[in-house]
Scaffold this motif. Sequence first.
Motif, short mmCIF file in Angstrom:
data_model
loop_
_atom_site.label_atom_id
_atom_site.label_comp_id
_atom_site.label_asym_id
_atom_site.label_seq_id
_atom_site.Cartn_x
_atom_site.Cartn_y
_atom_site.Cartn_z
N ALA A 128 15.25 31.72 34.85
CA ALA A 128 15.11 32.28 33.49
C ALA A 128 14.20 31.40 32.63
CB ALA A 128 16.49 32.42 32.85
N GLN A 129 14.27 30.08 32.87
CA GLN A 129 13.41 29.16 32.11
C GLN A 129 11.93 29.36 32.44
OE1 GLN A 129 14.35 26.90 29.70
NE2 GLN A 129 16.33 27.94 29.89
N HIS A 130 11.66 30.02 33.58
CA HIS A 130 10.28 30.31 33.97
C HIS A 130 9.89 31.74 33.65
CE1 HIS A 130 11.26 26.69 36.23
NE2 HIS A 130 9.96 26.47 36.28
N GLY A 131 10.78 32.43 32.93
CA GLY A 131 10.46 33.81 32.51
C GLY A 131 10.92 34.87 33.50
N TYR A 132 11.69 34.46 34.51
CA TYR A 132 12.17 35.44 35.51
C TYR A 132 13.68 35.58 35.37
CZ TYR A 132 7.49 35.19 37.21
OH TYR A 132 6.13 35.26 37.27
N HIS A 133 14.10 36.75 34.92
CA HIS A 133 15.52 36.95 34.60
C HIS A 133 16.19 37.78 35.69
CE1 HIS A 133 15.00 35.14 30.65
NE2 HIS A 133 13.80 35.69 30.70
N PHE A 134 17.12 37.15 36.39
CA PHE A 134 17.86 37.83 37.46
C PHE A 134 19.33 37.85 37.09
CE2 PHE A 134 14.15 35.86 39.50
CZ PHE A 134 13.61 36.96 40.17
N ASP A 135 19.97 38.96 37.39
CA ASP A 135 21.39 39.09 37.15
C ASP A 135 22.15 38.40 38.30
OD1 ASP A 135 23.65 40.49 35.72
OD2 ASP A 135 23.93 41.19 37.79
N VAL A 136 23.10 37.53 37.96
CA VAL A 136 23.79 36.74 38.99
C VAL A 136 24.58 37.65 39.94
CG1 VAL A 136 25.42 34.86 39.42
CG2 VAL A 136 23.97 34.79 37.40
N GLU A 137 25.30 38.63 39.36
CA GLU A 137 26.13 39.52 40.21
C GLU A 137 25.24 40.31 41.17
OE1 GLU A 137 29.23 38.92 40.07
OE2 GLU A 137 29.03 37.72 38.25
N GLN A 138 24.11 40.79 40.64
CA GLN A 138 23.18 41.57 41.48
C GLN A 138 22.57 40.67 42.58
OE1 GLN A 138 20.60 43.65 38.79
NE2 GLN A 138 19.64 44.77 40.46
N SER A 139 22.26 39.43 42.21
CA SER A 139 21.71 38.50 43.20
C SER A 139 22.74 38.21 44.29
CB SER A 139 21.30 37.18 42.54
OG SER A 139 20.33 37.42 41.57
N LEU A 140 24.02 38.14 43.88
CA LEU A 140 25.08 37.91 44.87
C LEU A 140 25.18 39.10 45.82
CD1 LEU A 140 27.37 36.09 45.90
CD2 LEU A 140 28.90 37.18 44.24
N GLN A 141 25.08 40.29 45.25
CA GLN A 141 25.12 41.50 46.11
C GLN A 141 23.96 41.52 47.10
OE1 GLN A 141 25.28 45.11 43.80
NE2 GLN A 141 27.27 44.56 42.94
N GLN A 142 22.75 41.16 46.60
CA GLN A 142 21.57 41.13 47.50
C GLN A 142 21.76 40.09 48.59
OE1 GLN A 142 18.50 40.39 44.67
NE2 GLN A 142 18.18 42.56 44.21
N THR A 143 22.34 38.96 48.21
CA THR A 143 22.57 37.88 49.19
C THR A 143 23.56 38.37 50.25
OG1 THR A 143 22.19 36.23 47.48
CG2 THR A 143 23.37 35.49 49.43
N GLN A 144 24.61 39.04 49.80
CA GLN A 144 25.62 39.54 50.76
C GLN A 144 25.01 40.60 51.69
OE1 GLN A 144 28.41 40.55 47.73
NE2 GLN A 144 29.65 38.71 48.02
N GLN A 145 24.09 41.38 51.13
CA GLN A 145 23.39 42.39 51.95
C GLN A 145 22.56 41.70 53.05
OE1 GLN A 145 21.29 44.94 49.29
NE2 GLN A 145 20.67 46.34 50.90
N VAL A 146 21.84 40.64 52.66
CA VAL A 146 21.03 39.90 53.64
C VAL A 146 21.97 39.28 54.68
CG1 VAL A 146 19.50 37.91 53.99
CG2 VAL A 146 19.15 39.43 52.04
N LEU A 147 23.10 38.74 54.23
CA LEU A 147 24.05 38.13 55.17
C LEU A 147 24.58 39.16 56.17
CD1 LEU A 147 26.03 35.79 52.72
CD2 LEU A 147 24.48 35.07 54.55
N SER A 148 24.84 40.38 55.69
CA SER A 148 25.32 41.44 56.60
C SER A 148 24.25 41.82 57.61
CB SER A 148 25.68 42.71 55.84
OG SER A 148 26.67 42.45 54.93
N GLN A 149 23.00 41.95 57.10
CA GLN A 149 21.91 42.39 57.99
C GLN A 149 21.55 41.33 59.03
OE1 GLN A 149 19.08 43.16 54.94
NE2 GLN A 149 19.72 45.28 54.63
N THR A 150 21.85 40.06 58.70
CA THR A 150 21.45 38.97 59.61
C THR A 150 22.69 38.20 60.09
OG1 THR A 150 21.21 37.46 57.73
CG2 THR A 150 19.22 38.65 58.41
N ALA A 151 23.82 38.93 60.15
CA ALA A 151 25.11 38.27 60.40
C ALA A 151 25.13 37.36 61.62
CB ALA A 151 26.21 39.33 60.50
#
Length: 305
Positions: free
Chosen positions: A227-250
């Motif tokens: 966010a300090q670099h101007g890129y705003h990501f939602d933490v919950e959404q990032s967690l969901q994306q991370t979990q998706q990657v973990l499932s796909q590469t389990a």
Amino acid sequence: MTDNATQHWVMVGCGALAQWLGCSLIRRQPTLSLSVLHRQQRLRSCNYRLSTNNSEMTIELPTQHHDDRVADVVIAAVKAYQVSSLLRQLNQAPWFTDKTHLILSFNGMHSEPLTPLVSVNQQFLVTTSGVTRDHQGAHLHGIGQSWLGPMATNNVDVDNVFDTLAEAIAPLQGVDDIEQIRWQKLLINCAINALTVVADCVNGELLKAPYQATLHALLSEACDIAAQHGYHFDVEQSLQQTQQVLSQTAANSSSMRQDVLAARPTEIDYLNGFITKRGRQLGIVTPVNERLWQQVSAISCDHPQ
Ligand SMILES: NC(=O)c1ccc[n+]([C@@H]2O[C@H](COP(=O)([O-])OP(=O)(O)OC[C@H]3O[C@@H](n4cnc5c(N)ncnc54)[C@H](OP(=O)(O)O)[C@@H]3O)[C@@H](O)[C@H]2O)c1
């Protein structure tokens, strides 16, 4: 930029991504002039090998040290800790000019600005494809999404390069703000890679309940820095994306865990290390990323700063 038939492309090294990109380019553009910047200067040629679950391809490529043709395009997919010395090397190479188009690809980010380059055409390639390599060559585990975008605003005439690459490694998307994609990938890498090293597990293990609080904390700290670099990501959404990657590469071992198991240096300084160092510069504490940085550095051959 000249048309493909007369273009000369140079691949840096014989890494996993380089062999995938090189073989894919030649498969689609058999007449493309392609050579390899090899560490062993005495070599006149080297082989790129790419296997998938149902195909195999080997190409013999000349090395750039024995070819003084000016490079139209250089593709450098190298580890983050190899970038600075490579850029210095390219700046001194007579075949690397201000007209050469550089495509750089690596995970993580540098705390200090990179060496300014002679070339004015610089683009960044991000991919979620998965390629490993051993002494026999590279193995493509899965084709993911790739993105190509300018590292600076002064790029000119890149359509031709984009089209050639898009044909070879589709799906490839051209983006104006590649930094947004790099940050998004950084968040996921910071959440997954180091934790698989410390927990000594395959990716899928991190979907289990005991790891969720740590994943959340890692992402929350990294989102604050982004966010300090101007890129705003939602933490919950990032967690969901991370979990998706973990499932796909389990069943996969993260690249960092593979590096540690093979006693190779890791990119930790440029992932959780980068978040920690940038946090210190900005006065933001990032204790969970810092602890993982220290832990991975202690069990790998890296040295924390
Ligand atoms: N593999 C993947 O599936 C994948 C996917 C997405 C992102 N990435 C990221 O992309 C980057 C590259 O990954 P990779 O798996 O392709 O790494 P890699 O297999 O280690 O390939 C890097 C290659 O570049 C060579 N190299 C570096 N500097 C050089 C120089 N100055 N001259 C000649 N050769 C040089 C290295 O040679 P040496 O071995 O002699 O050092 C090595 O062969 C990393 O940041 C990685 O995290 C990888």
